[in-house]
Write a protein that holds these residues in place. Sequence first.
Motif, PDB file in Angstrom:
ATOM      1  N   ASP A 112       0.848  -1.345   0.104  1.00 56.93           N
ATOM      2  CA  ASP A 112      -0.002  -0.092  -0.208  1.00 56.93           C
ATOM      3  C   ASP A 112       0.901   1.136  -0.214  1.00 56.93           C
ATOM      4  N   PHE A 113       1.899   1.218   0.802  1.00 54.38           N
ATOM      5  CA  PHE A 113       2.749   2.514   0.925  1.00 54.38           C
ATOM      6  C   PHE A 113       3.429   2.632  -0.451  1.00 54.38           C
ATOM      7  N   MET A 114       3.949   1.672  -0.946  1.00 53.10           N
ATOM      8  CA  MET A 114       4.955   1.567  -2.163  1.00 53.10           C
ATOM      9  C   MET A 114       4.082   2.217  -3.449  1.00 53.10           C
ATOM     10  N   GLN A 115       2.640   1.547  -3.413  1.00 53.25           N
ATOM     11  CA  GLN A 115       1.867   2.248  -4.375  1.00 53.25           C
ATOM     12  C   GLN A 115       1.472   3.571  -4.382  1.00 53.25           C
ATOM     13  N   LYS A 116       1.285   4.001  -3.195  1.00 56.57           N
ATOM     14  CA  LYS A 116       0.781   5.437  -2.934  1.00 56.57           C
ATOM     15  C   LYS A 116       2.272   6.274  -3.104  1.00 56.57           C
ATOM     16  N   LEU A 117       3.393   5.869  -2.762  1.00 57.96           N
ATOM     17  CA  LEU A 117       4.524   6.634  -3.294  1.00 57.96           C
ATOM     18  C   LEU A 117       5.001   6.793  -4.426  1.00 57.96           C
ATOM     19  N   ALA A 118       4.605   5.880  -5.367  1.00 54.95           N
ATOM     20  CA  ALA A 118       5.055   5.844  -6.868  1.00 54.95           C
ATOM     21  C   ALA A 118       4.334   7.022  -7.471  1.00 54.95           C
ATOM     22  N   SER A 119       4.829   7.247  -8.585  1.00 54.05           N
ATOM     23  CA  SER A 119       4.051   8.337  -9.622  1.00 54.05           C
ATOM     24  C   SER A 119       2.595   7.811  -9.712  1.00 54.05           C
ATOM     25  N   ASN A 120       2.391   6.626 -10.114  1.00 54.75           N
ATOM     26  CA  ASN A 120       1.193   6.075 -10.182  1.00 54.75           C
ATOM     27  C   ASN A 120       0.955   4.469  -9.682  1.00 54.75           C
ATOM     28  N   THR A 121       0.017   3.914  -9.470  1.00 52.47           N
ATOM     29  CA  THR A 121       0.032   2.577  -8.688  1.00 52.47           C
ATOM     30  C   THR A 121       0.910   1.714  -9.708  1.00 52.47           C
ATOM     31  N   GLU A 122       0.790   1.649 -10.754  1.00 51.22           N
ATOM     32  CA  GLU A 122       1.529   0.650 -11.876  1.00 51.22           C
ATOM     33  C   GLU A 122       3.075   0.971 -11.968  1.00 51.22           C
ATOM     34  N   MET A 123       3.476   2.078 -11.322  1.00 52.94           N
ATOM     35  CA  MET A 123       4.791   2.387 -11.133  1.00 52.94           C
ATOM     36  C   MET A 123       5.494   1.647  -9.921  1.00 52.94           C
ATOM     37  N   TYR A 124       5.025   0.787  -9.233  1.00 57.36           N
ATOM     38  CA  TYR A 124       5.336   0.070  -8.381  1.00 57.36           C
ATOM     39  C   TYR A 124       5.519  -1.389  -8.566  1.00 57.36           C
ATOM     40  N   LYS A 125       6.694  -1.750  -8.592  1.00 58.97           N
ATOM     41  CA  LYS A 125       6.769  -3.365  -8.840  1.00 58.97           C
ATOM     42  C   LYS A 125       7.587  -4.156  -7.827  1.00 58.97           C
ATOM     43  N   LYS A 126       7.071  -5.466  -7.185  1.00 64.66           N
ATOM     44  CA  LYS A 126       7.592  -6.101  -6.517  1.00 64.66           C
ATOM     45  C   LYS A 126       8.234  -7.269  -7.437  1.00 64.66           C
ATOM     46  N   LEU A 127       9.744  -7.322  -7.545  1.00 62.06           N
ATOM     47  CA  LEU A 127      10.307  -8.208  -8.538  1.00 62.06           C
ATOM     48  C   LEU A 127      10.486  -9.493  -8.039  1.00 62.06           C
ATOM     49  N   GLN A 128      10.198 -10.479  -8.809  1.00 61.94           N
ATOM     50  CA  GLN A 128      10.533 -11.779  -8.291  1.00 61.94           C
ATOM     51  C   GLN A 128      11.883 -12.137  -8.418  1.00 61.94           C
ATOM     52  N   ASP A 129      12.647 -11.549  -9.601  1.00 58.54           N
ATOM     53  CA  ASP A 129      14.030 -11.623  -9.654  1.00 58.54           C
ATOM     54  C   ASP A 129      14.594 -10.402 -10.001  1.00 58.54           C
ATOM     55  N   TYR A 130      15.699 -10.039  -9.378  1.00 55.19           N
ATOM     56  CA  TYR A 130      16.137  -8.460  -9.471  1.00 55.19           C
ATOM     57  C   TYR A 130      16.906  -8.541 -10.817  1.00 55.19           C
ATOM     58  N   ARG A 131      17.065  -9.514 -11.770  1.00 50.57           N
ATOM     59  CA  ARG A 131      17.585  -9.154 -12.875  1.00 50.57           C
ATOM     60  C   ARG A 131      16.409  -8.855 -14.135  1.00 50.57           C
ATOM     61  N   GLN A 132      15.246  -8.828 -13.296  1.00 48.16           N
ATOM     62  CA  GLN A 132      14.130  -8.370 -14.538  1.00 48.16           C
ATOM     63  C   GLN A 132      14.257  -6.794 -14.599  1.00 48.16           C
ATOM     64  N   ILE A 133      15.094  -6.117 -13.513  1.00 47.31           N
ATOM     65  CA  ILE A 133      15.160  -4.599 -13.512  1.00 47.31           C
ATOM     66  C   ILE A 133      15.824  -4.076 -14.825  1.00 47.31           C
ATOM     67  N   VAL A 134      16.708  -4.920 -15.650  1.00 40.68           N
ATOM     68  CA  VAL A 134      17.497  -4.434 -16.741  1.00 40.68           C
ATOM     69  C   VAL A 134      16.577  -4.337 -17.882  1.00 40.68           C
ATOM     70  N   LYS A 135      15.109  -4.944 -17.874  1.00 42.18           N
ATOM     71  CA  LYS A 135      14.074  -4.967 -19.089  1.00 42.18           C
ATOM     72  C   LYS A 135      13.753  -3.621 -19.167  1.00 42.18           C
ATOM     73  N   ILE A 136      13.955  -2.639 -18.248  1.00 40.02           N
ATOM     74  CA  ILE A 136      13.324  -1.350 -18.599  1.00 40.02           C
ATOM     75  C   ILE A 136      14.108  -0.566 -19.675  1.00 40.02           C
TER      76      ILE A 136
END
Length: 211
Positions: free
Chosen positions: A163-187
Amino acid sequence: MPASRVNSMSPWHIVLVLDDSGSMIGSPADEVNNAVTAMIDELKLMTSGMKPYFKLSVITFGTRPELVCEAVSEQAVDMNKAASLKGDSGSTNAEAALEEAYQLLRKNPGAATDFTPYIFFLSDGAPDDVDAALAAGDKLKKMSIAAGTPKLVTIGFGPVNDDFMQKLASNTEMYKKLQDYRQIVKIFPAIGTIAQTATGTEGMDQAIMNL
């Protein structure tokens, strides 16, 4: 208006705000270290140290924030500080860390031709004061600098307060809980430095939402 592509004339300021508080000890801190290393390694690959596409700033925090580096090349980031979190820096003063990011961007506003700055907040989302942290985040999201209005992306590790992380982000879809840290480079292909990729903040935001 902000640039639609990242290139040497339109660099991208990336601000990493990294939680090193006691609640991050163990696996969450390790995952953040791995994610930061993966991000910066990917940026180094994209530029080969020859193209000034990126400016990186890194803030770590626990009880107090620490500015590890300020608007430097990806080649100049001190990885011994940026990716060596241990979860041993006390309480979770997210408010102070986000205020540090605000002051950093005021000091480094960029130019109107730059790519829009993005703040990546990596944490388990357990601040000392939720309301104060959200207020500091709102201040960041509303600021206006030459490079544009910053985007705030939240990335969760460990047992996250969604809830906190969704509210902090620019919008709720800009919060992600990654299952694998390597996903982050996909951006990164979305920034437009590679041919035939999506461009601008729309492309970047879509890549983050697709993580």
